[in-house]
Every structure is written in C-alpha cells, then in structure tokens.
Design a protein around this motif. Structure first.
Motif, PDB file in Angstrom:
ATOM      1  N   UNK A 178       0.849  -1.199   0.000  1.00 28.42           N
ATOM      2  CA  UNK A 178       0.000   0.000   0.000  1.00 28.42           C
ATOM      3  C   UNK A 178       0.882   1.246   0.000  1.00 28.42           C
ATOM      4  N   UNK A 179       1.995   1.162   0.716  1.00 26.31           N
ATOM      5  CA  UNK A 179       2.930   2.296   0.775  1.00 26.31           C
ATOM      6  C   UNK A 179       3.480   2.573  -0.629  1.00 26.31           C
ATOM      7  N   UNK A 180       3.846   1.491  -1.329  1.00 21.17           N
ATOM      8  CA  UNK A 180       4.372   1.654  -2.690  1.00 21.17           C
ATOM      9  C   UNK A 180       3.332   2.260  -3.623  1.00 21.17           C
ATOM     10  N   UNK A 181       2.092   1.773  -3.496  1.00 26.42           N
ATOM     11  CA  UNK A 181       1.029   2.308  -4.352  1.00 26.42           C
ATOM     12  C   UNK A 181       0.835   3.806  -4.110  1.00 26.42           C
ATOM     13  N   UNK A 182       0.829   4.166  -2.816  1.00 22.58           N
ATOM     14  CA  UNK A 182       0.643   5.576  -2.469  1.00 22.58           C
ATOM     15  C   UNK A 182       1.787   6.414  -3.045  1.00 22.58           C
ATOM     16  N   UNK A 183       3.006   5.905  -2.897  1.00 17.35           N
ATOM     17  CA  UNK A 183       4.169   6.649  -3.396  1.00 17.35           C
ATOM     18  C   UNK A 183       4.159   6.754  -4.919  1.00 17.35           C
ATOM     19  N   UNK A 184       3.754   5.663  -5.581  1.00 23.04           N
ATOM     20  CA  UNK A 184       3.714   5.700  -7.050  1.00 23.04           C
ATOM     21  C   UNK A 184       2.696   6.708  -7.558  1.00 23.04           C
ATOM     22  N   UNK A 185       1.653   6.900  -6.776  1.00 24.34           N
ATOM     23  CA  UNK A 185       0.667   7.909  -7.166  1.00 24.34           C
ATOM     24  C   UNK A 185       1.182   9.318  -6.867  1.00 24.34           C
ATOM     25  N   UNK A 186       1.600   9.532  -5.613  1.00 20.43           N
ATOM     26  CA  UNK A 186       1.853  10.913  -5.176  1.00 20.43           C
ATOM     27  C   UNK A 186       3.208  11.462  -5.640  1.00 20.43           C
ATOM     28  N   UNK A 187       4.249  10.626  -5.610  1.00 19.81           N
ATOM     29  CA  UNK A 187       5.583  11.175  -5.890  1.00 19.81           C
ATOM     30  C   UNK A 187       5.697  11.849  -7.257  1.00 19.81           C
ATOM     31  N   UNK A 188       5.214  11.202  -8.332  1.00 22.17           N
ATOM     32  CA  UNK A 188       5.317  11.892  -9.624  1.00 22.17           C
ATOM     33  C   UNK A 188       4.504  13.194  -9.662  1.00 22.17           C
ATOM     34  N   UNK A 189       3.338  13.192  -8.993  1.00 22.40           N
ATOM     35  CA  UNK A 189       2.524  14.417  -8.975  1.00 22.40           C
ATOM     36  C   UNK A 189       3.269  15.534  -8.245  1.00 22.40           C
ATOM     37  N   UNK A 190       3.911  15.166  -7.128  1.00 21.59           N
ATOM     38  CA  UNK A 190       4.641  16.166  -6.340  1.00 21.59           C
ATOM     39  C   UNK A 190       5.857  16.673  -7.130  1.00 21.59           C
ATOM     40  N   UNK A 191       6.533  15.727  -7.790  1.00 20.87           N
ATOM     41  CA  UNK A 191       7.711  16.109  -8.594  1.00 20.87           C
ATOM     42  C   UNK A 191       7.315  17.100  -9.691  1.00 20.87           C
ATOM     43  N   UNK A 192       6.246  16.782 -10.412  1.00 18.12           N
ATOM     44  CA  UNK A 192       5.817  17.653 -11.516  1.00 18.12           C
ATOM     45  C   UNK A 192       5.396  19.024 -11.006  1.00 18.12           C
ATOM     46  N   UNK A 193       4.610  18.999  -9.929  1.00 17.47           N
ATOM     47  CA  UNK A 193       4.077  20.249  -9.407  1.00 17.47           C
ATOM     48  C   UNK A 193       5.207  21.135  -8.871  1.00 17.47           C
ATOM     49  N   UNK A 194       6.194  20.514  -8.211  1.00 16.37           N
ATOM     50  CA  UNK A 194       7.286  21.347  -7.684  1.00 16.37           C
ATOM     51  C   UNK A 194       8.176  21.850  -8.815  1.00 16.37           C
TER      52      UNK A 194
END
Ligand code: ADP
Length: 206
Positions: A80-96
């Motif tokens: 579940x941790x991996x799924x959450x990270x796979x969703x959020x990390x790219x979004x955070x990277x792009x947005x930042x």
C-alpha cells in the motif's frame, strides 16, 4: 537559470519555521510538503485517484484524504505504501518543477524537500543543500506537541528517515535549530546574504 537551495531536515527539525523566515526575506519557497497537502485536500488532484486505489474509506467526510487512515494502511502494508508513493511522488515532482519554473524571477528559490538526501532526482535540481538540524529528543518533543502523535509513532517515522549523520554529511550549510525560535531569524538572515551573493554570481557566470 534560477538558483535553487534544497532545504531538508528530519521531521520536526524546523524546516517550515526556517522556510517561513526565508520567505520573509524575499526568497521564493517551493515546499513539497505543502504541495502534497494541496494535492490531498478536498478537490485536490490526488483525491479521485486515491479513491480508486484505496476505496472511499481513505477519504474523510470533508472530502480530503483521511491522513490517519492512510498512515495506518501504509504502516501495516508495504505494498500500500508503494502504491501511495507511485501515485503521489510523480505528482509532487511535476508540481514542484512547475513551482520552480514559475519562480524564476525570484532572487533565489528555497526548495523544501524532506527526502532530499534520499532522492537523486531532487538533489540534481538544487545547487546547494541546507540542513536544519536538531537533536532527536528535541525533534520528538516538538512533533509530539505539534501533532499529538505518541513518542513511539514519532520514533517510527524518524527510523524511516535518513540518519542524522548522513544528512549532515551531505550539507553545504547547516542551521542548528536546537535553541529557541528567537535565534533563528539572525541565522536565516546571514544565509540570505550569502545566497543572494551566490545567486548573483551564478547569474553573472551563466
Ligand atoms: P518541520 O517542518 O521540519 O517538520 P516545523 O518547522 O513544523 O518542522 O517545526 C516543528 C514544530 O516545532 C512546530 O510546531 C514549530 O513551531 C516548532 N519549532 C520549530 N523550531 C522551534 C524552536 N527553535 N523552538 C521551539 N519550537 C520550535
């Protein structure tokens, strides 16, 4: 090209407090934690994908991500941790990355990234690493007061983060935040002078 300072430190070390002071000096702030919060508040871009992955139970009645529930899920289940990270990390990277591009006119940018030392991708975005440092006991006390988490929960979070010594090794600059809040503005102000000079030099030599 914008001059970017990577600001990092363990949970409760004082990253937000220091970033606020840099903001007061005129630096642009691109904070990955703030971006993560914006993505996961009611109406945020991550809410519907979260609902699809974890179900309605992970969304609080007000429409934001139910942080407590999701924290419980990912502690209990590494996948579940991996799924959450796979969703959020790219979004955070792009947005930042968008935030950095949008702040190109600022004297310099302070990029607040809790996982800076762990992430080669973020490291490659910054010209300099500023670590906010304080003793673990102080960190724990401050986080307990701020969030109501238990000592054990805070220790568990600290154990998932890079060890203090490794973070300090990677630092170009360190702010020791084990003292009272009142001494922080002078420390930030001294670094602000330095960063303004370095940014000017970088622009002249670009
Ligand atoms: P971080 O962003 O690194 O998690 P914060 O800046 O949110 O840390 O600081 C954690 C908590 O400790 C906050 O409630 C903040 O107001 C408080 N705090 C930060 N620096 C100090 C300090 N020097 N003295 C006392 N409290 C502090």
């Amino acid at each position: 090209m914008a001059y970017v300072i990577g600001l990092t430190g363990g949970i409760g070390s004082g990253k937000s407090a220091v970033a606020d002071l840099f903001s007061g000096q005129g630096a642009a702030i691109v904070d990955t934690d703030a971006i993560a919060h914006a993505l996961t508040r009611a109406g945020g871009a991550a809410i519907e994908p979260l609902r699809r992955i974890f179900g309605d139970a992970c969304i609080a009645p007000d429409g934001s991500m139910d942080r407590k529930k999701v924290r419980g899920l990912v502690f209990a289940d590494p996948s579940a941790k991996l799924k959450l990270e796979h969703l959020l990390h790219p979004m955070i990277r792009d947005e930042s990355q968008r935030g950095i591009a949008a702040a190109a006119g600022a004297p310099y940018i302070v990029h607040v990234v809790p996982l800076l030392i762990e992430s080669p991708d973020y490291r490659s975005r910054v010209q300099r690493v500023l670590v906010i440092d304080c003793a673990e006991d102080v960190q724990i006390e401050r986080v307990k007061q701020r969030s109501g988490l238990s000592e054990e929960e805070v220790r568990r979070i600290i154990a998932t983060q890079v060890p203090r010594a490794r973070r300090l090794e990677a630092a170009d600059d360190v702010i020791d935040n084990s003292g009272p809040l009142e001494v922080l503005p002078a420390k930030v102000s001294a670094l602000h002078q330095r960063y303004t000079e370095l940014a000017t030099q970088a622009r002249t030599h670009a």
